[in-house]
Design an enzyme around this catalytic site. Structure first.
Site, PDB file in Angstrom:
ATOM      1  N   GLU A 264      -4.668   9.234  17.797  1.00 37.51           N
ATOM      2  CA  GLU A 264      -5.189  10.477  18.113  1.00 37.51           C
ATOM      3  C   GLU A 264      -6.235  10.749  16.991  1.00 37.51           C
ATOM      4  O   GLU A 264      -7.236  11.411  16.959  1.00 37.51           O
ATOM      5  CB  GLU A 264      -4.062  11.452  17.881  1.00 37.51           C
ATOM      6  CG  GLU A 264      -3.267  11.548  19.193  1.00 37.51           C
ATOM      7  CD  GLU A 264      -2.123  10.349  19.018  1.00 37.51           C
ATOM      8  OE1 GLU A 264      -1.954   9.674  17.861  1.00 37.51           O
ATOM      9  OE2 GLU A 264      -1.509  10.358  20.165  1.00 37.51           O
TER      10      GLU A 264
ATOM     11  N   SER B 279       1.326   6.710   2.342  1.00 31.62           N
ATOM     12  CA  SER B 279       1.979   7.660   3.161  1.00 31.62           C
ATOM     13  C   SER B 279       3.094   8.055   2.618  1.00 31.62           C
ATOM     14  O   SER B 279       4.049   7.100   1.752  1.00 31.62           O
ATOM     15  CB  SER B 279       2.599   6.958   4.493  1.00 31.62           C
ATOM     16  OG  SER B 279       1.533   6.493   5.389  1.00 31.62           O
TER      17      SER B 279
ATOM     18  N   SER C 103       4.816  -1.163   4.326  1.00 35.23           N
ATOM     19  CA  SER C 103       4.894  -2.761   4.637  1.00 35.23           C
ATOM     20  C   SER C 103       4.963  -3.533   3.274  1.00 35.23           C
ATOM     21  O   SER C 103       4.125  -3.212   2.417  1.00 35.23           O
ATOM     22  CB  SER C 103       3.803  -3.167   5.549  1.00 35.23           C
ATOM     23  OG  SER C 103       3.661  -2.051   6.398  1.00 35.23           O
TER      24      SER C 103
ATOM     25  N   GLU D  97      -9.004  -1.256   6.004  1.00 37.19           N
ATOM     26  CA  GLU D  97      -7.557  -1.498   6.520  1.00 37.19           C
ATOM     27  C   GLU D  97      -7.780  -1.535   8.075  1.00 37.19           C
ATOM     28  O   GLU D  97      -7.300  -2.193   8.845  1.00 37.19           O
ATOM     29  CB  GLU D  97      -6.600  -0.229   6.489  1.00 37.19           C
ATOM     30  CG  GLU D  97      -5.278  -0.318   7.286  1.00 37.19           C
ATOM     31  CD  GLU D  97      -4.279   0.454   6.747  1.00 37.19           C
ATOM     32  OE1 GLU D  97      -4.613   1.570   6.202  1.00 37.19           O
ATOM     33  OE2 GLU D  97      -2.896   0.305   7.093  1.00 37.19           O
TER      34      GLU D  97
ATOM     35  N   GLN E  76       0.966  -1.177   0.011  1.00 40.41           N
ATOM     36  CA  GLN E  76       0.032  -0.055  -0.098  1.00 40.41           C
ATOM     37  C   GLN E  76       1.037   1.185   0.033  1.00 40.41           C
ATOM     38  O   GLN E  76       1.766   1.499   1.224  1.00 40.41           O
ATOM     39  CB  GLN E  76      -0.714   0.022   1.092  1.00 40.41           C
ATOM     40  CG  GLN E  76      -1.767   1.114   1.379  1.00 40.41           C
ATOM     41  CD  GLN E  76      -2.229   1.299   2.958  1.00 40.41           C
ATOM     42  OE1 GLN E  76      -1.459   0.864   4.040  1.00 40.41           O
ATOM     43  NE2 GLN E  76      -3.248   2.287   3.062  1.00 40.41           N
TER      44      GLN E  76
HETATM   45  C1  LIG Z   1       4.274  -0.540  11.493  1.00 47.57           C
HETATM   46  C2  LIG Z   1       3.758   0.713  10.502  1.00 47.57           C
HETATM   47  C3  LIG Z   1       3.260  -0.077   9.135  1.00 47.57           C
HETATM   48  C4  LIG Z   1       2.871   0.979   8.273  1.00 47.57           C
HETATM   49  N1  LIG Z   1       2.611   0.504   6.809  1.00 47.57           N
HETATM   50  C5  LIG Z   1       2.261   1.316   5.873  1.00 47.57           C
HETATM   51  C6  LIG Z   1       2.046   0.747   4.658  1.00 47.57           C
HETATM   52  O1  LIG Z   1       2.129  -0.375   4.547  1.00 47.57           O
HETATM   53  N2  LIG Z   1       1.571   1.862   3.565  1.00 47.57           N
HETATM   54  C7  LIG Z   1       1.591   3.153   3.882  1.00 47.57           C
HETATM   55  O2  LIG Z   1       1.059   4.015   3.247  1.00 47.57           O
HETATM   56  N3  LIG Z   1       1.703   3.430   5.248  1.00 47.57           N
HETATM   57  C8  LIG Z   1       2.063   2.629   6.292  1.00 47.57           C
HETATM   58  N4  LIG Z   1       2.336   3.252   7.563  1.00 47.57           N
HETATM   59  C9  LIG Z   1       2.251   4.663   7.833  1.00 47.57           C
HETATM   60  C10 LIG Z   1       1.303   5.038   8.738  1.00 47.57           C
HETATM   61  O3  LIG Z   1      -0.076   5.033   8.152  1.00 47.57           O
HETATM   62  C11 LIG Z   1       1.425   6.551   9.152  1.00 47.57           C
HETATM   63  O4  LIG Z   1       2.632   6.576   9.724  1.00 47.57           O
HETATM   64  C12 LIG Z   1       0.454   7.072  10.017  1.00 47.57           C
HETATM   65  O5  LIG Z   1      -0.906   7.395   9.291  1.00 47.57           O
HETATM   66  C13 LIG Z   1       0.856   8.570  10.761  1.00 47.57           C
HETATM   67  O6  LIG Z   1       1.423   9.348   9.692  1.00 47.57           O
HETATM   68  P1  LIG Z   1       2.867   9.921   9.841  1.00 47.57           P
HETATM   69  O7  LIG Z   1       3.811   8.974  10.501  1.00 47.57           O
HETATM   70  O8  LIG Z   1       3.157  10.887   9.086  1.00 47.57           O
HETATM   71  O9  LIG Z   1       2.774  10.941  11.166  1.00 47.57           O
HETATM   72  P2  LIG Z   1       1.866  12.493  11.517  1.00 47.57           P
HETATM   73  O10 LIG Z   1       0.718  12.567  10.541  1.00 47.57           O
HETATM   74  O11 LIG Z   1       2.986  13.480  11.057  1.00 47.57           O
HETATM   75  O12 LIG Z   1       1.486  12.546  13.032  1.00 47.57           O
HETATM   76  C14 LIG Z   1       2.603  12.887  13.737  1.00 47.57           C
HETATM   77  C15 LIG Z   1       1.826  12.912  15.324  1.00 47.57           C
HETATM   78  O13 LIG Z   1       0.829  13.904  15.079  1.00 47.57           O
HETATM   79  C16 LIG Z   1      -0.722  13.544  15.633  1.00 47.57           C
HETATM   80  N5  LIG Z   1      -1.586  13.987  14.808  1.00 47.57           N
HETATM   81  C17 LIG Z   1      -1.691  14.394  13.281  1.00 47.57           C
HETATM   82  N6  LIG Z   1      -2.612  14.931  12.849  1.00 47.57           N
HETATM   83  C18 LIG Z   1      -3.462  15.098  13.932  1.00 47.57           C
HETATM   84  C19 LIG Z   1      -4.857  15.818  14.306  1.00 47.57           C
HETATM   85  N7  LIG Z   1      -5.548  16.095  13.163  1.00 47.57           N
HETATM   86  N8  LIG Z   1      -5.409  15.594  15.694  1.00 47.57           N
HETATM   87  C20 LIG Z   1      -4.482  15.285  16.585  1.00 47.57           C
HETATM   88  N9  LIG Z   1      -3.117  14.496  16.312  1.00 47.57           N
HETATM   89  C21 LIG Z   1      -2.899  14.488  15.093  1.00 47.57           C
HETATM   90  C22 LIG Z   1      -0.330  12.146  15.221  1.00 47.57           C
HETATM   91  O14 LIG Z   1      -1.552  11.258  16.033  1.00 47.57           O
HETATM   92  C23 LIG Z   1       1.098  11.585  15.601  1.00 47.57           C
HETATM   93  O15 LIG Z   1       1.094  11.394  16.867  1.00 47.57           O
HETATM   94  C24 LIG Z   1       2.994   2.224   8.582  1.00 47.57           C
HETATM   95  C25 LIG Z   1       3.195   2.905   9.917  1.00 47.57           C
HETATM   96  C26 LIG Z   1       3.644   1.730  10.650  1.00 47.57           C
HETATM   97  C27 LIG Z   1       4.064   2.418  12.179  1.00 47.57           C
END
Ligand SMILES: Cc1cc2nc3c(=O)[nH]c(=O)nc-3n(C[C@H](O)[C@H](O)[C@H](O)COP(=O)(O)OP(=O)(O)OC[C@H]3O[C@@H](n4cnc5c(N)ncnc54)[C@H](O)[C@@H]3O)c2cc1C
Length: 392
Positions: free
Chosen positions: A362, A114, A146, A229, A111
């Site tokens: 969150e 991100s 992933s 998902e 997928q």
């Molecule tokens: C083990 C693992 C597997 C994954 N696999 C995939 C995959 O296969 N494909 C893929 O596309 N992605 C994947 N991801 C990515 C995952 O979907 C993102 O990490 C997730 O959506 C958060 O985005 P970010 O890391 O950019 O954090 P950010 O969006 O930058 O968030 C940073 C912090 O801010 C908080 N925050 C952000 N916006 C808000 C809001 N509006 N209100 C309150 N708090 C907020 C968040 O909760 C977090 O604590 C994976 C992540 C992990 C950990």
């Protein structure tokens, strides 16, 4: 078709293709063609158009007969996310092309959503696709992908019109991961493993025929994937005392010398929370059988993450010094997450990702607040501004 007729169909499959003397892939092809892959899918696409609740009948009978399965953990993203999206938005040709190799495990899916600058705010993503004849040329970077290192295909969301507001200028495609424009690099996690990756796209090519949904409607398609998902992560069917609570209860029973009043209280709370989540997931699956997944999947995913983290911490606390052991810090490239084949330390560390993957806790609380509880929505100032004019 009732349960009895379904069992007769399973018996016919087993008689024609005895598991002991049939190649695994031949058996899986035959199972798909008999409509016994996912019974709730339409006929001709691995199903029989039956209620989803009849699937366990098939699984149980095939398991009892020693039939091979399609290794669902290895192809979880295909099964849990790509397949429901293809079913909802694919053309007939796409459904017939993708679903059989997906279900049989001949093609692994990942997928590509991100990006370094777009996770929770996924609609702000910057990977760009430009149409050249009947082929889209894609440039950008995805992250946390992933299974990209074992994937043959990806579901991907990209920006096709930067002049539109962020949600409106997106389109959704199926990408061939073997395209020369796709480069996959490992990302090492807190567990020491690299189960996910960063993916660089440099003039990657996607035929327009591999688009799911209309140009500019990628957000709608992506939302269907994200709901699926969350259901896939939080809404699976488990027996009582299964999963993380099973491991902790096992330690509790076999190591009485570790017990204290405080850990007893924590175990009971975790056990009850798990049971409540299990029963709620049953209700969610019943609702699913009647339509597309709703925001309830977000609530389930939210509690799954919390319970997993609380119980894995309890297991480490219970084990005392033994809880600090860690089997190996070698970098490994697993094909799937194996929570229960490893030690308590691995479970504790890997569970940290549960409140990030598939939407952070969150953000899921916001979804539940707005779409389940009907509370006022978050203030969104960038909704109507062209994406190209947004500060980044
Ligand atoms: C083990 C693992 C597997 C994954 N696999 C995939 C995959 O296969 N494909 C893929 O596309 N992605 C994947 N991801 C990515 C995952 O979907 C993102 O990490 C997730 O959506 C958060 O985005 P970010 O890391 O950019 O954090 P950010 O969006 O930058 O968030 C940073 C912090 O801010 C908080 N925050 C952000 N916006 C808000 C809001 N509006 N209100 C309150 N708090 C907020 C968040 O909760 C977090 O604590 C994976 C992540 C992990 C950990």
């Amino acid at each position: 078709m009732d349960e009895q007729a379904l069992l007769e169909r399973v018996a016919a499959l087993l008689a024609e293709h005895p598991p002991a003397s049939t190649e695994t892939m031949d058996f899986l092809h035959a199972r798909f063609d008999a409509g016994l892959a996912w019974v709730h899918f339409p006929e001709g696409l691995g199903g029989l158009g039956l209620p989803r609740s009849l699937q366990p009948v098939v699984e149980k009978a095939l398991h009892a007969a020693g039939a091979p399965d399609n290794d669902p953990r290895r192809i979880g993203i295909g099964l849990g996310m790509a397949a429901p999206t293809i079913l909802a938005f694919g053309t007939d040709e796409q459904k017939h092309r993708y679903l059989r190799p997906l279900w049989c495990g001949e093609e692994v899916w990942c997928q590509l959503f991100s990006e370094p600058g777009a996770g929770s705010d996924l609609a702000g993503l910057a990977t760009r696709a430009v149409l050249d004849g009947d082929t889209w040329i894609v440039n950008g970077q995805k992250v946390w992908t992933s299974s990209a290192h074992i994937a043959d295909r990806a579901i991907i969301i990209v920006r096709t019109d930067p002049d539109q507001p962020k949600h409106a200028g997106l389109s959704y495609f199926v990408l061939d991961m073997h395209d020369p424009g796709v480069e996959v690099r490992p990302l090492r996690q807190i567990t020491g493993e690299a189960e996910f990756n960063e993916v660089f796209l440099t003039d990657a090519r996607i035929p327009d025929a591999d688009r799911l949904g209309e140009v500019g409607e990628g957000w709608k398609v992506a939302n269907a994937t994200l709901s699926s998902e969350r259901v896939a992560i939080g809404g699976s069917a488990f027996p009582r005392e299964f999963g993380m609570v099973m491991k902790v209860a096992e330690t509790w029973r076999t190591r009485p010398e570790l017990r204290t009043a405080e850990t007893h209280e924590r175990l009971l709370r975790g056990w009850i929370d798990t049971e409540v989540a299990r029963i709620t997931a049953t209700r969610l699956r019943q609702k699913l059988a009647a339509g597309v997944p709703g925001p309830e999947g977000s609530a389930m995913k939210l509690s799954f993450a919390r319970i997993n983290q609380q119980l894995s911490a309890l297991e480490v606390d219970l084990l005392g010094d033994d809880g600090l052991r860690y089997d190996s810090w070698e970098m490994r490239r697993p094909t799937h997450v194996d929570f229960f084949g490893k030690d308590a330390g691995y479970r504790y560390l890997r569970a940290k990702g549960n409140s990030i993957e598939g939407g952070t806790s969150e953000v899921l609380r916001n979804v539940v607040a707005e779409r389940v509880l009907g509370l006022p929505t978050e203030h969104r100032v960038d909704k109507d501004v062209p994406w190209k004019d947004l500060p980044r």
